[in-house]
Design an enzyme around this catalytic site. Sequence first.
Site, PDB file in Angstrom:
ATOM      1  N   HIS A   1      -1.258   0.839  -9.746  1.00 28.31           N
ATOM      2  CA  HIS A   1      -1.933  -0.102  -8.827  1.00 28.31           C
ATOM      3  C   HIS A   1      -2.607  -1.263  -9.586  1.00 28.31           C
ATOM      4  CE1 HIS A   1      -3.851  -0.259  -4.555  1.00 28.31           C
ATOM      5  NE2 HIS A   1      -3.632  -1.479  -5.035  1.00 28.31           N
TER       6      HIS A   1
ATOM      7  N   ARG B   1       0.865  -1.184   0.000  1.00 23.75           N
ATOM      8  CA  ARG B   1       0.000   0.000   0.000  1.00 23.75           C
ATOM      9  C   ARG B   1       0.899   1.232   0.000  1.00 23.75           C
ATOM     10  NH1 ARG B   1      -3.660  -2.543  -1.586  1.00 23.75           N
ATOM     11  NH2 ARG B   1      -5.633  -3.031  -0.587  1.00 23.75           N
TER      12      ARG B   1
ATOM     13  N   GLU C   1      -3.270   8.092  -3.876  1.00 23.47           N
ATOM     14  CA  GLU C   1      -3.735   7.719  -5.225  1.00 23.47           C
ATOM     15  C   GLU C   1      -5.011   8.463  -5.595  1.00 23.47           C
ATOM     16  OE1 GLU C   1      -4.019   3.450  -5.233  1.00 23.47           O
ATOM     17  OE2 GLU C   1      -1.933   3.229  -4.658  1.00 23.47           O
TER      18      GLU C   1
HETATM   19  N1  LIG Z   1      -0.842  -3.654  -5.036  1.00 23.17           N
HETATM   20  C1  LIG Z   1      -1.932  -4.394  -4.995  1.00 23.17           C
HETATM   21  O1  LIG Z   1      -2.762  -4.351  -5.891  1.00 23.17           O
HETATM   22  C2  LIG Z   1      -2.131  -5.338  -3.859  1.00 23.17           C
HETATM   23  C3  LIG Z   1      -2.750  -6.572  -4.107  1.00 23.17           C
HETATM   24  C4  LIG Z   1      -2.943  -7.428  -3.030  1.00 23.17           C
HETATM   25  C5  LIG Z   1      -2.534  -7.062  -1.760  1.00 23.17           C
HETATM   26  N2  LIG Z   1      -1.917  -5.871  -1.560  1.00 23.17           N
HETATM   27  C6  LIG Z   1      -1.451  -5.491  -0.208  1.00 23.17           C
HETATM   28  O2  LIG Z   1      -0.626  -6.532   0.298  1.00 23.17           O
HETATM   29  C7  LIG Z   1      -0.889  -6.646   1.682  1.00 23.17           C
HETATM   30  C8  LIG Z   1      -0.496  -8.028   2.148  1.00 23.17           C
HETATM   31  O3  LIG Z   1      -1.446  -8.990   1.699  1.00 23.17           O
HETATM   32  P1  LIG Z   1      -1.388 -10.497   2.248  1.00 23.17           P
HETATM   33  O4  LIG Z   1      -2.579 -11.195   1.696  1.00 23.17           O
HETATM   34  O5  LIG Z   1      -0.038 -11.076   2.062  1.00 23.17           O
HETATM   35  O6  LIG Z   1      -1.627 -10.215   3.810  1.00 23.17           O
HETATM   36  P2  LIG Z   1      -1.091 -11.046   5.043  1.00 23.17           P
HETATM   37  O7  LIG Z   1      -1.924 -10.592   6.198  1.00 23.17           O
HETATM   38  O8  LIG Z   1      -1.037 -12.506   4.716  1.00 23.17           O
HETATM   39  O9  LIG Z   1       0.420 -10.521   5.203  1.00 23.17           O
HETATM   40  C9  LIG Z   1       0.774  -9.325   5.822  1.00 23.17           C
HETATM   41  C10 LIG Z   1       1.984  -9.587   6.705  1.00 23.17           C
HETATM   42  O10 LIG Z   1       2.412  -8.359   7.277  1.00 23.17           O
HETATM   43  C11 LIG Z   1       2.838  -8.648   8.612  1.00 23.17           C
HETATM   44  N3  LIG Z   1       2.826  -7.433   9.421  1.00 23.17           N
HETATM   45  C12 LIG Z   1       1.762  -6.664   9.762  1.00 23.17           C
HETATM   46  N4  LIG Z   1       2.150  -5.643  10.539  1.00 23.17           N
HETATM   47  C13 LIG Z   1       3.502  -5.775  10.675  1.00 23.17           C
HETATM   48  C14 LIG Z   1       4.490  -5.022  11.356  1.00 23.17           C
HETATM   49  N5  LIG Z   1       4.175  -3.931  12.068  1.00 23.17           N
HETATM   50  N6  LIG Z   1       5.781  -5.421  11.274  1.00 23.17           N
HETATM   51  C15 LIG Z   1       6.114  -6.535  10.563  1.00 23.17           C
HETATM   52  N7  LIG Z   1       5.210  -7.293   9.914  1.00 23.17           N
HETATM   53  C16 LIG Z   1       3.925  -6.909   9.965  1.00 23.17           C
HETATM   54  C17 LIG Z   1       1.812  -9.675   9.099  1.00 23.17           C
HETATM   55  O11 LIG Z   1       2.251 -10.389  10.248  1.00 23.17           O
HETATM   56  C18 LIG Z   1       1.663 -10.547   7.855  1.00 23.17           C
HETATM   57  O12 LIG Z   1       2.553 -11.647   7.851  1.00 23.17           O
HETATM   58  C19 LIG Z   1      -2.401  -6.346   1.808  1.00 23.17           C
HETATM   59  O13 LIG Z   1      -2.720  -5.888   3.106  1.00 23.17           O
HETATM   60  C20 LIG Z   1      -2.613  -5.304   0.756  1.00 23.17           C
HETATM   61  O14 LIG Z   1      -2.561  -4.026   1.320  1.00 23.17           O
HETATM   62  C21 LIG Z   1      -1.701  -5.013  -2.586  1.00 23.17           C
END
Ligand SMILES: NC(=O)c1ccc[n+]([C@@H]2O[C@H](COP(=O)([O-])OP(=O)(O)OC[C@H]3O[C@@H](n4cnc5c(N)ncnc54)[C@H](O)[C@@H]3O)[C@@H](O)[C@H]2O)c1
Length: 323
Positions: A284, A237, A266
């Site tokens: 994005h 994000r 955005e």
């Molecule tokens: N660019 C895009 O179009 C797109 C597409 C899909 C997802 N995303 C983003 O990717 C992110 C991750 O998705 P996911 O399905 O892998 O989620 P997920 O919940 O499986 O993974 C997120 C990870 O971040 C870790 N985390 C959270 N806070 C933390 C901190 N303070 N320090 C260290 N680690 C921390 C969590 O423990 C987890 O392992 C989503 O939240 C979304 O915002 C973006």
Amino acid sequence: MANVYITRMIPQEIIDSLRASHTVEVNPEDRALTREELLRQVRGRDAVITLLTDTIDGEALDAAGPQCRIFANYAVGFNNFDVAAATQRGVIMTNTPGVLDEATATHAWSLLLAAARRIPESERYLRAGLWRGWAPMDFLGQDVDHMTLGIAGLGRIGSQFARKAAAFDMKVIYTDVKPVPEFERQYGATFVDKATLLGEADFLSLHLALTPETRHYIGAAELAAMKPTAVLINAGRGPLVDEQALVAALRNKVIWSAGLDVFEDEPRLAAGLAELDNVVIVPHIASATFRTRLAMGKIAVDNVLSVLRGERPLTCVNPGVLK
Ligand SMILES: NC(=O)c1ccc[n+]([C@@H]2O[C@H](COP(=O)([O-])OP(=O)(O)OC[C@H]3O[C@@H](n4cnc5c(N)ncnc54)[C@H](O)[C@@H]3O)[C@@H](O)[C@H]2O)c1
């Protein structure tokens, strides 16, 4: 028949699958709803399918009304949801985890390779008619093979991203809230603290959820702690990175380059970002494949149908509300 609203056009077959059993209205405009439109359109609905651009807070929940049972996000990230406000009102919120991991991770790799090897920059040069033929010193980039890959957030997408590093025989280091020993055993990745991640990564890719704690996870101090040859990738994000600080760091060669799918405000870009050659920027599109967008829609619709039948949704982000 329940009354379902979808805040923007999603694949037609997904909409049709809902229409088989419910009344469905879709925002007909090819743009996100304004805040006023959103508040007006959610009123009286039993279920709403939302995008990451729709802020669903207490005001939006109240505008929908007490009959509304579910807000289903057409995204895995749900930083646009005020989960506590929904839980307080007994409203279910869902997301679309799992089905976009590969598309998003592969896209992050596209950014990494494009930034490392200066693909968009050299393509612009070629298209502009500036090429005078092969030259020994033109467009030198960074090697990817055998380098150190740093990953912040080894969740669903981060771990998919890490798996693909084997193709380049990279050393993988990562940080998260805690180590993932099973992953380390299987893929030879090493858990490190944030300072080590910043200092050792040749490529650093962000896959953290956006929360108050991870906002500006990368700012001026973090950029200064990275190698001057490092490449930063963000397909998480936008607000994970202080975009103004990144512009300054790229301009002053504090880091070598960046690849960005997401931006802090955005669709606006930080002043100066688009003028820099050492950044790859795309709008994005990490989950934007035909198959993935269908799969996301299917989960959102399954969640809505389950809740409207009085059943538990597949992927609830506020499970406390189901008790
Ligand atoms: N660019 C895009 O179009 C797109 C597409 C899909 C997802 N995303 C983003 O990717 C992110 C991750 O998705 P996911 O399905 O892998 O989620 P997920 O919940 O499986 O993974 C997120 C990870 O971040 C870790 N985390 C959270 N806070 C933390 C901190 N303070 N320090 C260290 N680690 C921390 C969590 O423990 C987890 O392992 C989503 O939240 C979304 O915002 C973006």
